[in-house]
Scaffold this motif. Sequence first.
Motif, PDB file in Angstrom:
ATOM      1  N   ARG A   1       4.693   1.062   1.027  1.00  0.00           N
ATOM      2  CA  ARG A   1       4.921   0.186   2.175  1.00  0.00           C
ATOM      3  C   ARG A   1       4.505  -1.225   1.790  1.00  0.00           C
ATOM      4  O   ARG A   1       3.697  -1.420   0.897  1.00  0.00           O
ATOM      5  CB  ARG A   1       4.075   0.643   3.371  1.00  0.00           C
TER       6      ARG A   1
ATOM      7  N   TRP B   1       0.848  -1.181   0.000  1.00  0.00           N
ATOM      8  CA  TRP B   1       0.000   0.000   0.000  1.00  0.00           C
ATOM      9  C   TRP B   1       0.894   1.245   0.000  1.00  0.00           C
ATOM     10  O   TRP B   1       2.088   1.166   0.232  1.00  0.00           O
ATOM     11  CB  TRP B   1      -0.958   0.001   1.192  1.00  0.00           C
ATOM     12  N   THR B   2       0.268   2.372  -0.264  1.00  0.00           N
ATOM     13  CA  THR B   2       0.965   3.651  -0.237  1.00  0.00           C
ATOM     14  C   THR B   2       0.289   4.539   0.795  1.00  0.00           C
ATOM     15  O   THR B   2      -0.936   4.629   0.843  1.00  0.00           O
ATOM     16  CB  THR B   2       0.911   4.331  -1.623  1.00  0.00           C
ATOM     17  N   ASP B   3       1.085   5.152   1.642  1.00  0.00           N
ATOM     18  CA  ASP B   3       0.546   6.110   2.609  1.00  0.00           C
ATOM     19  C   ASP B   3       1.403   7.372   2.567  1.00  0.00           C
ATOM     20  O   ASP B   3       2.223   7.536   1.661  1.00  0.00           O
ATOM     21  CB  ASP B   3       0.439   5.502   4.014  1.00  0.00           C
ATOM     22  N   GLU B   4       1.227   8.242   3.540  1.00  0.00           N
ATOM     23  CA  GLU B   4       1.931   9.532   3.532  1.00  0.00           C
ATOM     24  C   GLU B   4       3.454   9.381   3.610  1.00  0.00           C
ATOM     25  O   GLU B   4       4.191  10.299   3.258  1.00  0.00           O
ATOM     26  CB  GLU B   4       1.423  10.438   4.669  1.00  0.00           C
ATOM     27  N   THR B   5       3.943   8.222   4.024  1.00  0.00           N
ATOM     28  CA  THR B   5       5.394   8.011   4.110  1.00  0.00           C
ATOM     29  C   THR B   5       5.945   7.305   2.879  1.00  0.00           C
ATOM     30  O   THR B   5       7.125   7.021   2.805  1.00  0.00           O
ATOM     31  CB  THR B   5       5.759   7.195   5.371  1.00  0.00           C
TER      32      THR B   5
END
Length: 170
Positions: free
Chosen positions: A128, A121-125
């Motif tokens: 991942r 997944w992709t998040d604000e960091t």
Amino acid sequence: HSDDIGLTVGGMSLGTISETKYISESDAKMIRDLPLSVFGNRVRGILGKNAFVYSVAKADGQQDVIVAGTWFDQLQKINTWWDIEGRYPADNNSVVLGRTVAEKLGKRVGDNILLSYDEAWTDETGNRNFSASRSFTVTGIVSTGGEDDSRVFGDLDAVQALTNKENKVN
């Protein structure tokens, strides 16, 4: 992360999970431990209150299976019609296979099964990922007469850890 998973209890379809929503396991435990009188007459005849977390994992590195983490003590109270060959797990190192899964994988009571889970997944960091696998012993094979014959059932905490869903239940 979302998987389409059909939910059936006692042969009655409850629909599917298509947008994954969770409550905390601690909230589920609080609900489980409430006396039935709190719920009024609507729960007459209920034998227990259970929690599940569902995910799609790979069995032995090849076949996709639906894995359901659950509280086995509650499952046994609620699903009294299930026909089990072997026994329900007494620890978090064991699983019960639905009859269809067992036949498809060629598994019997006493065999081991390797369950693997990968998620990206992709998040604000940034990007991942999570990856885990764990070997379990098959202690039972259940015939339920429904969709549960196509599932692998494990201890709630073990399945949560395997699938990156600690403290979450559907």
